[in-house]
Design a protein around this motif. Structure first.
Motif, short mmCIF file in Angstrom:
data_model
loop_
_atom_site.label_atom_id
_atom_site.label_comp_id
_atom_site.label_asym_id
_atom_site.label_seq_id
_atom_site.Cartn_x
_atom_site.Cartn_y
_atom_site.Cartn_z
N THR A 1 0.83 -1.21 0.00
CA THR A 1 0.00 0.00 0.00
C THR A 1 0.87 1.26 0.00
OG1 THR A 1 -1.73 -1.18 1.21
CG2 THR A 1 -1.83 1.23 1.21
N GLU A 2 1.95 1.20 0.75
CA GLU A 2 2.85 2.36 0.81
C GLU A 2 3.53 2.59 -0.54
OE1 GLU A 2 6.61 4.04 3.48
OE2 GLU A 2 5.78 2.03 3.85
N GLN B 1 1.88 5.73 -17.58
CA GLN B 1 1.72 4.43 -16.96
C GLN B 1 0.81 4.52 -15.74
OE1 GLN B 1 2.77 1.32 -17.72
NE2 GLN B 1 3.77 1.98 -19.61
N SER B 2 0.15 3.41 -15.46
CA SER B 2 -0.66 3.32 -14.24
C SER B 2 0.25 3.07 -13.05
CB SER B 2 -1.65 2.16 -14.38
OG SER B 2 -0.95 0.93 -14.44
N VAL B 3 -0.34 3.09 -11.87
CA VAL B 3 0.41 2.77 -10.66
C VAL B 3 1.04 1.38 -10.78
CG1 VAL B 3 0.16 2.22 -8.21
CG2 VAL B 3 -0.89 4.29 -9.12
N ILE B 4 0.26 0.41 -11.22
CA ILE B 4 0.78 -0.95 -11.35
C ILE B 4 1.88 -0.99 -12.41
CG2 ILE B 4 0.19 -3.32 -11.98
CD1 ILE B 4 -0.86 -2.42 -9.26
N GLY B 5 1.72 -0.25 -13.50
CA GLY B 5 2.74 -0.21 -14.54
C GLY B 5 4.06 0.32 -14.01
N ILE B 6 4.00 1.34 -13.17
CA ILE B 6 5.22 1.91 -12.58
C ILE B 6 5.87 0.90 -11.64
CG2 ILE B 6 6.08 3.69 -11.01
CD1 ILE B 6 3.98 5.57 -12.25
N LEU B 7 5.08 0.25 -10.84
CA LEU B 7 5.62 -0.75 -9.90
C LEU B 7 6.24 -1.92 -10.65
CD1 LEU B 7 2.81 -0.72 -7.20
CD2 LEU B 7 5.13 0.18 -6.96
#
Length: 496
Positions: free
Chosen positions: A14-15, A48-54
């Motif tokens: 989450t962080e 990019q989405s959050v998931i894409g960046i991660l």
């Protein structure tokens, strides 16, 4: 695992999500305001989405054997946002790893002043306006598989004030009354590459497609030499001919007879004296006097960078290239007449042996390999992503580990980093490479050596990867280039 430990995993995730969310406006502002393209080990993180960046951060674990967190890269984006940067391509992943290896106690801003100092403070509203005014008009002649992917890339890059601007596409009038709607629909939806990333509308009155704010005139024509592009406000345009109908100077030269055209790029191997350019290999051959150029073939682009890397390090005596290639539009869905041998048989149902000129075409971009390679191809029942198997005899003995490590370094830290990618997973298959914008991807798990014999397996998205190479060549033709950071030379301390 205890309940507390499970909660720790979720809390950590989450962080990291929260940090990635905070990165998105910084990435967007650097791109649209400063024309700074940010990436993580070659993976662009714009739009990019959050998931894409991660996931981009997670990729680093495959190639560096260590984790890279958004907590490592976020301070770099914060500092870059304050430094009024000029146009650049900046790999914040590589910078973060270098920072960690050298001196993580130094303020990030001071580190950046050393690493990217030449573009710090180079932004101004006037310079941004000048860049906008200096855009190069691009016309796509043809709107098939490659044409539509070129359009997607050009539209995507326009969001950052890129100096290439898609102004028009030229097609023959189709039989349907709603031809324009059908063209727009094919750009919007793609069975292989998925939906267009943005919004598309049409202007039926003026025959245009508006994609992410880009107004693209749709011009209907039966020939390349009868158009007046200046009547549409298009001047000194580079025409990208992706029809494949004309491949010699006489045929492609017809484009130059249309008003408003300055240069022509062919998305197929050129014949005669036309220069066949593989970006990363021989793009330095392009001169201001060149009016017609070719971007060679998808296979030639996929194999030439890897062959150059191997030849430079080990020396290639001779070899054979076998291409396992997805079927293309020039084959038949069901058995029917075809002028080519075997290609008349049903593409979705058969493996089809056919010829390829890619092995000999390599020499047009890499003359030192002239006469050293043979080649053949097998068309297979997949719609996209192909593979080249390079069976090479070298000047010296090699080992799997040494070759793979060398190619990994070339993929990450050499001048061929945009052309060569590297994967080291025992589970990847062809669909995993759909959308890859590298010319070719070395599959490390498949590498074979025996004495001085080397066999490499190189994947490539024969549509998206090739289209990205075409845009790189067109950018070179247009004089559009930005500094790349960090420098392509890998620091010795990171080789340990």
């Amino acid at each position: 695992m205890s309940h507390e430990q499970m909660n720790e995993h979720l809390s950590d995730w989450t962080e990291r999500e929260s940090t990635a969310e905070a990165m998105i406006p910084l990435i967007g502002r650097l791109y649209r305001k400063n024309n700074v393209v940010t990436s993580i080990y070659g993976r662009a993180i714009i739009n990019q989405s959050v998931i894409g960046i991660l996931r981009a951060h997670r990729y680093v674990r495959q190639v560096e054997n260590s984790e890279l967190s958004v907590h490592d890269t976020y301070p770099f984006l914060e500092a870059m946002d304050r430094l009024e940067l000029g146009c650049a391509h900046i790999d914040i992943g590589k910078l973060a790893v270098k920072y960690r290896a050298e001196n993580a106690s130094e303020p990030v801003e001071e580190f950046l002043r050393r690493e990217i100092g030449e573009v710090i403070g180079q932004f101004s509203a006037e310079s941004a306006q000048n860049a906008e005014n200096d855009t190069k008009d691009i016309v796509l002649y043809g709107f098939g598989r490659i044409g539509r992917l070129l359009a997607r890339i050009l539209i995507e890059k326009a969001g950052g004030g890129n100096n290439l601007r898609l102004r028009a596409i030229v097609v023959r009038k189709g039989g349907a009354e709603n031809d324009l709607e059908k063209r727009a629909s094919l750009l919007r939806r793609d069975s292989v590459h998925g939906s267009f990333n943005g919004t598309i509308s049409i202007d039926t009155q003026d025959s245009a497609i508006i994609a992410n704010g880009n107004y693209i005139k749709v011009i209907y024509s039966d020939g390349p030499d009868t158009l007046d592009y200046t009547s549409y406000g298009i001047n000194n345009a580079i025409v990208i001919d992706n029809t494949g109908i004309w491949r010699d100077e006489e045929g492609l030269g017809r484009h130059l007879k249309s008003k408003g055209v300055s240069r022509v790029m062919l998305t197929a191997p050129g014949k005669g004296n036309i220069k066949n350019i593989v970006y990363g290999i021989n793009h330095g051959w392009i001169t201001d006097d060149d009016r017609i150029l070719s971007a060679a073939s998808c296979t030639t682009n996929a194999i030439t960078p890897v062959l150059k890397a191997i030849h430079d390090e080990y020396g290639i005596v001779d070899g054979h290239v076998e291409t396992v290639h997805s079927y293309t539009n020039d084959q038949n869905l069901i058995d029917n007449y075809h002028k080519g041998s075997r290609r008349g048989r049903s593409a979705p149902l058969n493996m089809v042996i056919t010829e390829t000129g890619a092995a000999t075409a390599v020499a047009k971009a890499l003359p030192e390999l002239k006469g050293k390679l043979t080649g053949n191809a097998i068309r297979v029942p997949t719609p996209n992503v192909s593979m080249a198997i390079l069976n090479l005899n070298l000047n010296s003995e090699v080992s799997v580990d040494a070759v793979n490590e060398y190619l990994r370094e070339m993929a990450l830290h050499s001048e061929l980093q945009k052309q060569i990618d590297f994967v080291n997973s025992p589970e990847v298959v062809s669909t995993d490479f759909v959308g890859s914008r590298h010319a070719g991807i070395v599959d490390a798990q498949a590498t074979i050596t025996a004495g001085n014999r080397l066999i490499l397996y190189v994947w490539y998205d024969n549509e998206a990867g090739y289209s990205a190479q075409v845009i790189r060549v067109v950018s070179q033709m247009a004089g559009v280039s930005y500094p790349i950071f960090p420098s392509r030379e890998r620091p010795d301390q990171l080789l340990d």
